[in-house]
Design a protein around this motif. Structure first.
Motif, PDB file in Angstrom:
ATOM      1  N   ALA A  58      24.180 -11.520 -25.965  1.00 14.68           N
ATOM      2  CA  ALA A  58      24.146 -10.156 -25.804  1.00 14.68           C
ATOM      3  C   ALA A  58      23.109  -9.336 -26.740  1.00 14.68           C
ATOM      4  O   ALA A  58      22.160  -8.688 -26.388  1.00 14.68           O
ATOM      5  CB  ALA A  58      25.201  -9.236 -25.427  1.00 14.68           C
ATOM      6  N   THR A  59      23.427  -9.915 -28.048  1.00 11.39           N
ATOM      7  CA  THR A  59      22.597  -9.114 -29.390  1.00 11.39           C
ATOM      8  C   THR A  59      21.137  -9.840 -28.826  1.00 11.39           C
ATOM      9  O   THR A  59      20.056  -9.041 -29.187  1.00 11.39           O
ATOM     10  CB  THR A  59      23.186  -9.941 -30.434  1.00 11.39           C
ATOM     11  OG1 THR A  59      24.505  -9.533 -30.579  1.00 11.39           O
ATOM     12  CG2 THR A  59      22.481  -9.141 -31.542  1.00 11.39           C
TER      13      THR A  59
ATOM     14  N   SER B 291      28.233  -4.181 -30.784  1.00 16.54           N
ATOM     15  CA  SER B 291      29.023  -4.971 -29.602  1.00 16.54           C
ATOM     16  C   SER B 291      29.577  -6.207 -30.005  1.00 16.54           C
ATOM     17  O   SER B 291      30.309  -7.075 -29.344  1.00 16.54           O
ATOM     18  CB  SER B 291      28.051  -4.835 -28.575  1.00 16.54           C
ATOM     19  OG  SER B 291      26.970  -5.666 -28.770  1.00 16.54           O
TER      20      SER B 291
ATOM     21  N   MET C  83      20.695  -5.938 -22.601  1.00 10.46           N
ATOM     22  CA  MET C  83      21.707  -6.351 -23.358  1.00 10.46           C
ATOM     23  C   MET C  83      22.557  -7.223 -22.609  1.00 10.46           C
ATOM     24  O   MET C  83      23.198  -8.257 -22.928  1.00 10.46           O
ATOM     25  CB  MET C  83      22.368  -5.273 -24.175  1.00 10.46           C
ATOM     26  CG  MET C  83      23.801  -5.748 -24.848  1.00 10.46           C
ATOM     27  SD  MET C  83      24.229  -4.634 -25.962  1.00 10.46           S
ATOM     28  CE  MET C  83      25.726  -5.084 -26.483  1.00 10.46           C
TER      29      MET C  83
ATOM     30  N   ASN D 150      17.875  -1.410 -33.546  1.00 12.34           N
ATOM     31  CA  ASN D 150      17.092  -2.320 -32.917  1.00 12.34           C
ATOM     32  C   ASN D 150      15.702  -1.536 -33.088  1.00 12.34           C
ATOM     33  O   ASN D 150      14.356  -2.132 -32.833  1.00 12.34           O
ATOM     34  CB  ASN D 150      17.260  -2.488 -31.599  1.00 12.34           C
ATOM     35  CG  ASN D 150      17.774  -1.369 -30.989  1.00 12.34           C
ATOM     36  OD1 ASN D 150      17.173  -0.089 -30.879  1.00 12.34           O
ATOM     37  ND2 ASN D 150      18.770  -1.606 -30.168  1.00 12.34           N
TER      38      ASN D 150
ATOM     39  N   CYS E 200      23.759  -0.135 -30.320  1.00  9.36           N
ATOM     40  CA  CYS E 200      24.365  -1.399 -29.222  1.00  9.36           C
ATOM     41  C   CYS E 200      24.250  -2.717 -29.824  1.00  9.36           C
ATOM     42  O   CYS E 200      24.947  -3.459 -29.610  1.00  9.36           O
ATOM     43  CB  CYS E 200      23.851  -0.843 -28.139  1.00  9.36           C
ATOM     44  SG  CYS E 200      22.086  -0.945 -28.104  1.00  9.36           S
ATOM     45  N   THR E 201      23.243  -2.796 -30.406  1.00  5.81           N
ATOM     46  CA  THR E 201      22.560  -4.175 -30.869  1.00  5.81           C
ATOM     47  C   THR E 201      23.699  -4.980 -31.500  1.00  5.81           C
ATOM     48  O   THR E 201      24.128  -6.180 -31.200  1.00  5.81           O
ATOM     49  CB  THR E 201      21.430  -4.290 -31.677  1.00  5.81           C
ATOM     50  OG1 THR E 201      20.480  -3.231 -31.227  1.00  5.81           O
ATOM     51  CG2 THR E 201      20.732  -5.613 -31.802  1.00  5.81           C
TER      52      THR E 201
ATOM     53  N   HIS F 283      16.979  -1.038 -23.634  1.00  5.97           N
ATOM     54  CA  HIS F 283      18.102  -1.992 -24.016  1.00  5.97           C
ATOM     55  C   HIS F 283      19.007  -2.277 -23.078  1.00  5.97           C
ATOM     56  O   HIS F 283      20.067  -2.873 -23.472  1.00  5.97           O
ATOM     57  CB  HIS F 283      18.540  -1.439 -25.418  1.00  5.97           C
ATOM     58  CG  HIS F 283      17.541  -1.687 -26.430  1.00  5.97           C
ATOM     59  ND1 HIS F 283      17.083  -0.365 -26.904  1.00  5.97           N
ATOM     60  CD2 HIS F 283      16.741  -2.306 -27.182  1.00  5.97           C
ATOM     61  CE1 HIS F 283      16.161  -0.402 -27.916  1.00  5.97           C
ATOM     62  NE2 HIS F 283      16.018  -1.911 -28.074  1.00  5.97           N
ATOM     63  N   THR F 284      18.722  -1.829 -21.744  1.00  3.69           N
ATOM     64  CA  THR F 284      19.836  -2.347 -20.560  1.00  3.69           C
ATOM     65  C   THR F 284      19.567  -3.947 -20.659  1.00  3.69           C
ATOM     66  O   THR F 284      20.708  -4.329 -20.152  1.00  3.69           O
ATOM     67  CB  THR F 284      18.921  -2.032 -19.298  1.00  3.69           C
ATOM     68  OG1 THR F 284      18.915  -0.362 -19.417  1.00  3.69           O
ATOM     69  CG2 THR F 284      19.774  -2.381 -18.179  1.00  3.69           C
TER      70      THR F 284
ATOM     71  N   HIS G 158      25.137   0.598 -23.553  1.00  6.53           N
ATOM     72  CA  HIS G 158      25.009  -0.892 -23.265  1.00  6.53           C
ATOM     73  C   HIS G 158      26.210  -1.595 -23.609  1.00  6.53           C
ATOM     74  O   HIS G 158      26.643  -2.812 -22.823  1.00  6.53           O
ATOM     75  CB  HIS G 158      23.814  -1.395 -24.002  1.00  6.53           C
ATOM     76  CG  HIS G 158      22.534  -0.559 -23.679  1.00  6.53           C
ATOM     77  ND1 HIS G 158      21.856  -0.287 -22.490  1.00  6.53           N
ATOM     78  CD2 HIS G 158      21.967   0.115 -24.559  1.00  6.53           C
ATOM     79  CE1 HIS G 158      21.040   0.482 -22.597  1.00  6.53           C
ATOM     80  NE2 HIS G 158      20.935   0.925 -24.097  1.00  6.53           N
ATOM     81  N   GLN G 159      27.023  -1.107 -24.276  1.00  7.35           N
ATOM     82  CA  GLN G 159      28.396  -1.688 -24.793  1.00  7.35           C
ATOM     83  C   GLN G 159      29.351  -1.405 -23.930  1.00  7.35           C
ATOM     84  O   GLN G 159      30.243  -2.290 -23.249  1.00  7.35           O
ATOM     85  CB  GLN G 159      28.803  -1.207 -26.299  1.00  7.35           C
ATOM     86  CG  GLN G 159      29.782  -2.172 -26.600  1.00  7.35           C
ATOM     87  CD  GLN G 159      30.189  -2.392 -28.127  1.00  7.35           C
ATOM     88  OE1 GLN G 159      29.062  -1.659 -28.889  1.00  7.35           O
ATOM     89  NE2 GLN G 159      31.255  -2.495 -28.848  1.00  7.35           N
TER      90      GLN G 159
ATOM     91  N   ASN H 123      19.560  -7.906 -25.887  1.00 10.78           N
ATOM     92  CA  ASN H 123      19.497  -6.619 -26.215  1.00 10.78           C
ATOM     93  C   ASN H 123      18.067  -6.144 -26.838  1.00 10.78           C
ATOM     94  O   ASN H 123      17.305  -5.182 -26.537  1.00 10.78           O
ATOM     95  CB  ASN H 123      20.320  -6.028 -27.395  1.00 10.78           C
ATOM     96  CG  ASN H 123      20.356  -4.579 -27.864  1.00 10.78           C
ATOM     97  OD1 ASN H 123      19.395  -4.118 -28.292  1.00 10.78           O
ATOM     98  ND2 ASN H 123      21.323  -3.826 -27.432  1.00 10.78           N
TER      99      ASN H 123
END
Length: 957
Positions: free
Chosen positions: A305-306, A493, A221, A587, A489-490, A218-219, A181-182, A309
């Motif tokens: 984005a957070t 990033s 994001m 997450n 990723c949450t 979590h796509t 995701h990042q 996500n």
């Protein structure tokens, strides 16, 4: 080129010559719909429907229906959404490529051309889920974990390399680069895309928005960048890859009007946990959420984005932020070309979708309000991400949950003395489960310095190895923090929270604070960019001194790849039945997800992860109680260490440049020599190896024919399991470590594999023989057919016979399912509300199907899992309101039949669940067919989406 509505118009992408777009404002001019009042996310989906309107897969009425989207009562119609690209991570991506390889094998057996099985849209697979935190707290941790990853996953990586050469539109990002995701946010996403076409015999380009689906929930994001995309199961993604639209019901769109600004001391993580709690309470499951207003405009893309996500945690399909100048600035700041940035901005301006909407400009189904200034610091847990706790209340909440009865969501530790601590000597202990796989721990220890209590790494020394466990003396008890992970990723990033963690670590080190040796600390950033700016700012050295050394680039603790704890710590947990804690910037914190022996898991911002690692426990109020004592014996509080917004911003400005992104996101193969060393086979057909325990040809196409079977009633089924509310895909799907005593573990042992070499379920997702055995095998799942137990057990009752024991024989769910298959008896699962909440894991549905389950009857379903069940040919049925297994007093001794099924079934129709009890009584209750769309009827009729697509492709040849 499709141009059903004459919307094809010239467009200047900024290159000085005319290209084309399908102009949405033109639809409004023609009176097709009030496009300018539609939510931006709906308009982007509408553009795809308009551009792909061919009269077959996408019809004129689909365009007209969506153009006239009714905010208060959206049409009960499916939308055929053709996405521009697809992203995969390796846990879900490997079985997807396995299925494609199996489809090619099936086509060859039928005498067709295997190359008809080819992704029709670009597919990117990022290998990010395979790294595990075996080594930590050392400068050598990154190297050793990477070596372990390649040793464990060699077969999988060989297979993926075959896929890379076999499929033309398949790009692979190798291990050690970042989290999918990042990487998507920082590199793969373009904002706007273009494809070649001919008009008046001249070649030109048509521009369209970047859209996607991904095989990870979590796509979403990427929604923070103004890109519409969400998570689907691998089976849906395969259909999209093979030319099928992604079908979904026309959604409601919840508008969230953001005002104000975050206060000093409040992070983006605090904001997202607040939003998760707020929106989960608003029941946004299956809906689009669109953030707008001055508050939204004030948030930088990483903060957006957070929030995007965490869409799966608050239940929405997407958590979308419209495109504005901040979106363009982010593309430019992350190294995208000036040409790409200009095309992105020009496109959205031409479509009248540029800029953050203000209140009253858009029609939303529901309009919510949030003042960012009201958000408070907080954490979430200990079992669900929506259970937010204000930071001052954490200690009280934990103590209360500790004594609360288990049936009420607590831990049942009445009259417990929290001051009781148990001494654990960690010096010189051998690693978990004997030797670490592939590593001689004694040899590695001899190479490394033997140190106690968090050594300060000496940069001048090149550590050739590292002990995978800390040394020293510790006292642990209920509430002890045993895992502290900056991961996922949450948050990784987001430079603001990562730099805040580094700044807090700096202040702690300068005061002489240390982390207890019992705490397993780790830093697993979402991309190498994070390491670059933490190193440039000089903050990584302070994180290192507290044990937050770099352990890898990928999903680690958040998905259960936290690695083993010290064996003496695990023994203390078992001996004293401790409710120990993990703190992570992730997450997900569902039971047994982070680590099977850690029962309380709290989500929080990266700086708070560092703070709680220093404090060593969660049963306190960090806003009032000291974290610890400094080198002079003076009490140190969180307020003494917390960095100001100014300090964070200054650090960000000094460290982030576009050139960093350009340098780190090119020549992946050249930057990863270990990947280059992996050999692989070539050719269009994969050569299946029966000796492999990682890659196995799945049975989905056994006895495959061009004609689907008939839809018929399900008669005389047994219950394989009866479950309560909130059973997640983490409970259903095989995940985490494989226990030697489990069916999967016993199978691997029968294949000559030692427990030390089991690896994880995630790494073996390409082998259905392992994964089917791991379905419903989670150590925390509670089957109500076997009261008082945990784990994947059930009661086997067999065929009904006179005088038979109605209690049945207790055994594993897998073993019972295999016995029922020999009995030729169908199976059902009965469940409560929110069945299947969690990650978009296709094996939760695949495993259910391969166990022989024909139907799942639940009080309600999570969106992705319901869809995946249909995609695997399993019938999802929903109890009427107020009815469930408990009100019906079901214990699993019954026989079940589902009537009303035929080739004439329709979405949402009412069927009958007939219950024949062991004492001879019978009941019939209505259940709703949760096949929601006509295309899903087709998928079910064909036995699943893969069989449907394969028959379609073969019929064309």
């Amino acid at each position: 080129m499709n141009n059903e509505f004459n919307t094809l118009q010239k467009f200047d992408a900024g290159k000085g010559h005319a290209d084309f777009i399908h102009a949405l404002p033109e639809l409004e001019k023609q009176g097709v719909g009030k496009i300018s009042r539609l939510p931006i996310s709906i308009r982007i989906v509408l553009e795809s429907v308009l551009r792909n309107c061919d009269g077959k897969k996408v019809r004129r009425k689909d365009v007209e229906m969506l153009a006239n989207w009714n905010a208060k009562k959206p049409a009960n119609e499916e939308i055929p959404f053709v996405v521009a690209r697809i992203v995969l991570q390796d846990f879900t991506g490997v079985p997807l490529v396995v299925d494609l390889a199996a489809m090619r094998s099936a086509v060859k057996r039928l005498g067709g051309d295997p190359k008809i099985i080819e992704p029709l849209v670009p597919v990117d697979l990022v290998v990010d889920h395979s790294v595990q935190v075996d080594f930590f707290g050392s400068a050598a941790a990154l190297r050793l974990n990477l070596e372990m990853e390649f040793k464990r996953n060699r077969e999988r990586y060989q297979f993926l390399k075959w896929g890379q050469q076999a499929f033309k539109t398949f790009q692979l990002i190798p291990p050690g680069i970042g989290i999918v995701h990042q990487v998507n946010l920082e590199y793969l996403a373009k904002g706007v895309l273009a494809s070649q076409f001919e008009i008046s015999n001249l070649k030109s380009q048509i521009y369209f928005p970047d859209t996607l689906v991904g095989t990870d929930s979590h796509t979403t994001m990427i929604n923070g960048l103004g890109v519409v995309g969400w998570g689907v199961g691998g089976i849906e993604a395969e259909a999209g890859m093979l030319g099928q639209p992604v079908y979904f019901l026309t959604p409601e769109v919840v508008g969230v009007h953001l005002t104000g600004k975050l206060r000093e001391g409040v992070t983006a993580t605090d904001l997202v946990l607040h939003i998760t709690q707020m929106l989960r309470a608003q029941k946004v499951v299956g809906k689009f959420v669109e953030f707008y207003g001055e508050g939204a405009a004030s948030l930088p893309v990483p903060d957006r984005a957070t929030i995007g996500n965490m869409s799966p945690e608050y239940g929405a399909t997407i958590g979308y932020f419209p495109v504005d100048q901040e979106s363009v600035n982010y593309l430019r700041a992350t190294g995208r070309s000036d040409e790409q940035c200009a095309a992105f901005e020009n496109y959205f301006r031409a479509q009248k979708m540029f800029g953050m909407p203000r209140r009253g400009e858009i029609d939303y189904s529901v309009d919510l309000q949030l003042d960012l200034g009201q958000v408070q610091p907080g954490v979430a847990g200990p079992k669900r991400p929506q259970d937010r706790i204000n930071l001052p209340d954490l200690g009280h909440t934990f103590r209360s949950l500790l004594q609360q009865p288990i049936k009420d969501g607590g831990y049942g530790k009445e009259n417990v003395d929290l001051s009781t601590r148990h001494l654990v000597q960690l010096n010189g202990s051998a690693p978990h489960d004997g030797d670490m796989p592939g590593i001689d721990p004694g040899e590695e220890r001899n190479k490394a310095e033997m140190v106690t209590n968090r050594p300060t790494p000496d940069p001048a020394k090149d550590l050739q190895g590292a002990d995978p466990f800390h040394h020293g003396e510790s006292k642990i008890g209920h509430g002890s923090v045993l895992i502290a992970a900056i991961t996922s990723c949450t948050n990784t990033s987001n430079p603001s929270v990562m730099l805040a963690a580094g700044l807090l670590a700096k202040k702690a080190v300068e005061r002489g604070l240390r982390v207890d040796p019992a705490v397993k600390t780790s830093l697993a950033p979402g991309s190498r960019v994070v390491s670059d700016y933490l190193t440039k700012t000089g903050l990584q050295t302070y994180l290192d001194q507290l044990g937050f050394n770099l352990v890898g680039y990928g999903c680690t603790t958040c998905i259960g790849n936290s690695g083993p704890l010290h064996p003496k710590i695990e023994k203390a947990i078992h001996d004293h039945d401790l409710v120990a804690a993990s703190v992570l910037s992730g997450n997900r914190n569902f039971e047994a997800r982070v680590h099977q022996n850690i029962k309380a898991n709290f989500l929080m911002s990266p700086p708070l992860v560092v703070a709680f690692a220093l404090a060593g426990r969660v049963d306190l109020d960090l806003t009032k109680e000291p974290i610890g004592k400094d080198k002079d014996g003076k009490e140190t509080f969180l307020r003494d260490l917390w960095p100001s917004l100014t300090e964070v911003r200054d650090a960000m400005q000094s460290a982030l440049t576009p050139e960093v992104f350009r340098r780190l996101y090119r020549d992946f193969a050249d930057q990863n020599p270990k990947w280059n060393e992996i050999p692989s086979s070539t050719g269009d057909i994969y050569q299946w190896d029966e000796k492999s325990d990682y890659i196995h040809e799945p049975p989905f196409f056994e006895d495959f024919s061009m004609k689907p079977g008939k839809i018929e009633n399900i008669v005389g089924a047994r219950a394989l399991g009866i479950f309560g509310d909130s059973v997640t895909t983490d409970h259903i799907s095989p995940a985490g470590a494989i226990k030697a005593s489990s069916p999967a573990g016993q199978y691997l042992i029968s294949r000559g594999i030692e427990p030390a070499d089991f690896n994880s379920y995630g790494s073996r997702r390409g082998n259905d023989l392992v994964m089917t055995r791991g379905t419903f095998a989670n150590v925390r799942i509670k089957n109500l057919m076997v009261p008082g137990t945990e784990g994947g057990v059930t009661r086997y009752l067999g065929k009904p016979r006179q005088g038979a024991d109605a209690t049945g024989e207790q055994m594993s769910i897998y073993d019972a399912a295999m016995k029922y298959q020999k009995d030729n008896m169908p199976l059902v699962i009965l469940a409560g509300t929110e069945y299947g909440t969690g990650s978009s894991r296709d094996w939760a549905a695949k495993g259910t199907r391969l166990l022989g389950v024909k139907a799942v009857v639940a009080s309600s379903f999570e969106r992705i899992h319901r869809s995946n069940l249909v995609g695997m040919g399993v019938l999802p049925l929903q109890f009427a309101e107020g009815t469930n297994a408990q009100t019906l007093k079901l214990d699993g001794s019954e026989l079940f039949s589902i009537t009303g099924l035929s080739d004439a079934i329709e979405p949402g129709m009412t069927l009958t669940l007939k219950i024949e009890r062991a004492d001879g009584r019978s009941d019939s209750v209505p259940v709703s067919l949760r096949i929601d769309t006509p295309i899903e009827i087709d998928y079910y009729r064909h036995g699943g989406i893969l069989q449907f697509v394969l028959r379609q492709l073969l019929a064309k040849k």
